[in-house]
Design a protein around this motif. Structure first.
Motif, short mmCIF file in Angstrom:
data_model
loop_
_atom_site.label_atom_id
_atom_site.label_comp_id
_atom_site.label_asym_id
_atom_site.label_seq_id
_atom_site.Cartn_x
_atom_site.Cartn_y
_atom_site.Cartn_z
N GLU A 25 0.76 -1.14 -0.02
CA GLU A 25 0.06 0.23 0.03
C GLU A 25 0.82 1.44 0.15
N VAL A 26 1.89 1.14 0.95
CA VAL A 26 2.76 2.61 0.72
C VAL A 26 3.46 2.58 -0.51
N ARG A 27 3.78 1.63 -1.11
CA ARG A 27 4.52 1.45 -2.47
C ARG A 27 3.57 2.20 -3.58
N ASP A 28 2.22 1.90 -3.29
CA ASP A 28 1.15 2.45 -3.97
C ASP A 28 0.67 3.85 -3.99
N GLY A 29 1.65 4.70 -2.90
CA GLY A 29 1.50 5.93 -2.66
C GLY A 29 0.67 6.05 -1.52
N ARG A 30 0.19 5.26 -0.49
CA ARG A 30 -0.70 5.57 0.40
C ARG A 30 0.31 5.88 1.67
N SER A 31 -0.13 6.42 2.62
CA SER A 31 0.69 6.74 3.89
C SER A 31 0.13 5.55 5.04
N ARG A 32 1.16 4.89 5.80
CA ARG A 32 0.76 4.02 6.83
C ARG A 32 1.63 4.25 7.86
N VAL A 33 1.05 3.93 9.10
CA VAL A 33 1.83 3.94 10.47
C VAL A 33 1.39 2.41 11.04
N VAL A 34 2.48 1.91 11.59
CA VAL A 34 2.31 0.70 12.03
C VAL A 34 3.13 0.82 13.60
N VAL A 35 2.09 0.10 14.48
CA VAL A 35 2.47 0.12 15.83
C VAL A 35 2.38 -1.05 16.39
N LEU A 36 3.65 -1.38 16.72
CA LEU A 36 3.71 -3.13 17.21
C LEU A 36 3.97 -2.73 18.92
N ARG A 37 3.21 -3.43 19.51
CA ARG A 37 2.96 -3.46 21.08
C ARG A 37 2.67 -4.88 21.47
N GLY A 38 3.13 -4.94 22.63
CA GLY A 38 2.87 -6.22 23.42
C GLY A 38 3.78 -6.58 24.41
N GLU A 39 3.80 -7.71 25.12
CA GLU A 39 4.35 -8.04 26.30
C GLU A 39 5.96 -8.24 25.90
N ALA A 40 6.79 -8.06 26.55
CA ALA A 40 8.27 -8.36 26.38
C ALA A 40 8.64 -9.81 25.88
N GLY A 41 9.36 -9.78 24.78
CA GLY A 41 9.85 -11.24 24.36
C GLY A 41 8.89 -11.96 23.31
N ILE A 42 7.57 -11.27 22.76
CA ILE A 42 6.84 -11.81 21.83
C ILE A 42 7.41 -11.73 20.41
N GLY A 43 8.43 -11.00 20.17
CA GLY A 43 8.82 -10.96 18.80
C GLY A 43 8.76 -9.78 18.03
N LYS A 44 8.28 -8.66 18.82
CA LYS A 44 8.21 -7.28 18.17
C LYS A 44 9.36 -6.73 17.38
N SER A 45 10.54 -6.81 17.86
CA SER A 45 11.76 -6.61 17.27
C SER A 45 12.09 -7.33 16.12
N VAL A 46 11.76 -8.62 16.18
CA VAL A 46 12.12 -9.39 14.86
C VAL A 46 11.09 -9.08 13.55
N LEU A 47 9.86 -8.82 14.07
CA LEU A 47 9.06 -8.28 12.76
C LEU A 47 9.64 -6.85 12.50
N LEU A 48 9.81 -5.99 13.25
CA LEU A 48 10.07 -4.70 12.88
C LEU A 48 11.66 -4.94 12.01
N ASP A 49 12.42 -5.87 12.40
CA ASP A 49 13.85 -6.08 11.83
C ASP A 49 13.58 -6.66 10.34
N HIS A 50 12.23 -7.46 10.31
CA HIS A 50 11.96 -7.77 9.12
C HIS A 50 11.54 -6.68 8.14
N VAL A 51 10.86 -5.84 8.55
CA VAL A 51 10.19 -4.69 7.73
C VAL A 51 11.55 -3.76 7.39
N ALA A 52 12.44 -3.62 8.28
CA ALA A 52 13.33 -2.69 8.05
C ALA A 52 14.32 -3.35 6.85
N ALA A 53 14.52 -4.60 6.99
CA ALA A 53 15.27 -5.16 5.91
C ALA A 53 14.40 -5.22 4.60
#
Length: 84
Positions: A25-53
């Motif tokens: 959707e962003v590639r198609d020109g739409r703006s998006r914001v994603v908030v990852l939240r949850g308990e410590a250790g559930i993999g938020k950083s891994v998902l964010l690393d995936h997006v950053a890559a």
């Protein structure tokens, strides 16, 4: 390296598909914001690393802002926030 990333995303198919859809959707020109939240250790950083890559080299921004624990009096602010 790609196999390692796939192993770390194991069990995150739904989240990964949602992030991929939002990236399209962003590639198609739409703006998006994603908030990852949850308990410590559930993999938020891994998902964010995936997006950053996935967006590396695309001139897109991936920002990481974390909120300190509730017991802390310090607040985390993004670099351009006018007031914290």
């Amino acid at each position: 390296m790609e196999q390692d990333a796939a192993r770390r995303l194991l069990g995150r198919q739904r989240e990964s598909e949602t992030l991929e859809r939002l990236l399209r959707e962003v590639r198609d020109g739409r703006s998006r914001v994603v908030v990852l939240r949850g308990e410590a250790g559930i993999g938020k950083s891994v998902l964010l690393d995936h997006v950053a890559a996935r967006v590396a080299g695309m001139r897109w921004s991936v920002r990481r802002v974390s909120r300190p624990s509730r017991s802390s009096r310090t607040r985390a602010c993004s670099g351009s926030a006018p007031r914290c």
